[in-house]
Scaffold this motif. Sequence first.
Motif, PDB file in Angstrom:
ATOM      1  N   LEU A 168       0.419   4.267  -2.934  1.00 44.15           N
ATOM      2  CA  LEU A 168      -0.016   5.738  -2.504  1.00 44.15           C
ATOM      3  C   LEU A 168       0.888   6.831  -3.439  1.00 44.15           C
ATOM      4  O   LEU A 168       0.513   7.478  -3.363  1.00 44.15           O
ATOM      5  CB  LEU A 168      -0.189   5.711  -0.722  1.00 44.15           C
ATOM      6  CG  LEU A 168      -0.424   7.120  -0.655  1.00 44.15           C
ATOM      7  CD1 LEU A 168      -1.640   7.468  -0.965  1.00 44.15           C
ATOM      8  CD2 LEU A 168      -0.356   7.049   0.779  1.00 44.15           C
ATOM      9  N   TYR A 198      -3.477   1.663   3.375  1.00 44.49           N
ATOM     10  CA  TYR A 198      -2.349   1.978   4.524  1.00 44.49           C
ATOM     11  C   TYR A 198      -2.815   2.382   6.147  1.00 44.49           C
ATOM     12  O   TYR A 198      -1.803   1.555   6.237  1.00 44.49           O
ATOM     13  CB  TYR A 198      -1.425   3.280   3.377  1.00 44.49           C
ATOM     14  CG  TYR A 198      -0.048   4.209   4.893  1.00 44.49           C
ATOM     15  CD1 TYR A 198       0.758   2.498   4.579  1.00 44.49           C
ATOM     16  CD2 TYR A 198      -0.111   4.256   5.385  1.00 44.49           C
ATOM     17  CE1 TYR A 198       2.012   2.263   4.892  1.00 44.49           C
ATOM     18  CE2 TYR A 198       0.490   4.647   6.789  1.00 44.49           C
ATOM     19  CZ  TYR A 198       1.702   3.701   6.578  1.00 44.49           C
ATOM     20  OH  TYR A 198       3.433   3.819   6.905  1.00 44.49           O
ATOM     21  N   THR A 255      -7.086   7.538  -4.658  1.00 42.58           N
ATOM     22  CA  THR A 255      -5.793   7.449  -4.001  1.00 42.58           C
ATOM     23  C   THR A 255      -5.878   7.830  -2.664  1.00 42.58           C
ATOM     24  O   THR A 255      -5.642   7.222  -1.644  1.00 42.58           O
ATOM     25  CB  THR A 255      -4.924   9.407  -4.532  1.00 42.58           C
ATOM     26  OG1 THR A 255      -4.901   9.109  -5.675  1.00 42.58           O
ATOM     27  CG2 THR A 255      -3.870   9.383  -4.184  1.00 42.58           C
ATOM     28  N   ALA A 264      -4.346   5.751   0.659  1.00 41.58           N
ATOM     29  CA  ALA A 264      -4.507   5.539   1.846  1.00 41.58           C
ATOM     30  C   ALA A 264      -5.383   5.318   3.116  1.00 41.58           C
ATOM     31  O   ALA A 264      -4.524   4.894   4.221  1.00 41.58           O
ATOM     32  CB  ALA A 264      -4.414   7.593   1.674  1.00 41.58           C
ATOM     33  N   THR A 302       0.810  -1.181  -0.148  1.00 45.96           N
ATOM     34  CA  THR A 302      -0.431  -0.371   0.070  1.00 45.96           C
ATOM     35  C   THR A 302       0.539   1.132   0.048  1.00 45.96           C
ATOM     36  O   THR A 302       0.397   2.296  -0.531  1.00 45.96           O
ATOM     37  CB  THR A 302      -0.718  -0.209   1.041  1.00 45.96           C
ATOM     38  OG1 THR A 302       0.193  -0.483   2.086  1.00 45.96           O
ATOM     39  CG2 THR A 302      -1.951  -1.399   1.276  1.00 45.96           C
TER      40      THR A 302
END
Length: 420
Positions: free
Chosen positions: A308, A328, A321, A325, A304
């Motif tokens: 990102l 992640y 996007t 995020a 991730t």
Amino acid sequence: MWSNFVEKIFISPKLMLGYIGVMVFMAGEGLEQGWLSPYLIDHGLSVERSALLFSIYGLSASFSAFFAGVLTEIYGVRRVMTTGLVMFCVGSFFFLTFGIPSHDFWIMLPSYALRGLSYPLFAYGFLVYITYEAPVNRLSTAGGIFWSCYACGLSVLGVTYSSITLKFMAPIYVLWSALILVCLGGVIALWIDKTAIQSKKRTNSKEKSSLLYLLKGITIIFEVPKLGLCGFVRIINTLASYGFPVFLPTVLQNLGFSIGQWLQMLASLWITNMIANYCWGILGDKWGWRNTVAWGGCIGCGLTTLLLYYVPTWGGGYFVTWVAACAYGACLAAYTPINAIMPMLAPENKGAAMSVLTLAAGLSTFFGPGIVGLFIHSIGAVGVIWIYAALYFIAAIMMSFVSINHHHFMKKETSLSSVV
């Protein structure tokens, strides 16, 4: 019915109040993050001195984090948490009464450093208590709840509180109001009953009754090498999360994203992380602590991290996007079971083992941005991203050497409880 709900969600009433107390405490401790440095610079402090102020604060927090575990075993959880609460109040008093109004850097520096020393004693002292109080079969879950409350207070409630109060209060009064939140959190966490958060040290151990036990946080790494490996993994855990804010906003702005969109993604990342901490904690107790950290945390964060960067670079819009995020943030939470692994690697010295963990957490705040500073000009943003990703994959390899059968400890839970 209420007791069943509490035990299902928070494990026990003692822990529930402690979790809530830590969340409120951290909301007060972290409400100035993101705006205090610009405020001080606007009022005459140089950029260099502002950077030094926050660097010393971080060093103080790392130092305190390292000793929080062993101090808890020597003096008991209640004393250590109370000491952290008092230190925050004293540091804040001098910082706000004499430091900021006079713009005297040499008053601000030690008083703000004292605040840095304070919060690890309070928060991590309670984390050590969790390793003793929570049943082994729910230890990963207990750690997940802690980090959810910690993140909620520090990165959600504190920031939200500041964003609202700064609209109608002067910054200095917002900083003073932090004392109300911190003291409220302290009362909630400590005013359970007179025996709820007492010393969990074993009175038959002479070693733990002396300050020599402070060295145990260092020597235990050599006695149990797997703790050292786990310490490195914990450092790697949050490297990218501390490094991203240093350079990723610029990367995204160059790609057409606004700073507002970046802040929305960052907020969503931490909200997702807060929720996922609890979920990964439960999964870790069922799937296995090491599997969760290695695959969900290390491999997940490595992939991730790349997403990102490459999703917006390859033309992805705001939504995809934002999803990257959040992904992640979710994978970052999969490291939660490491809070269960490390004390179980040294069940007779849980406080010392947790000192290794908390020191690693503190060092991550330095090495994360440090990687950016060292490599951003030579290999660019894409190179930094690949360094972070590579470190995550290396952490997965490290975890393969950390063999621990948490089901074995569950069977021996009764004997472990009798020791403490």
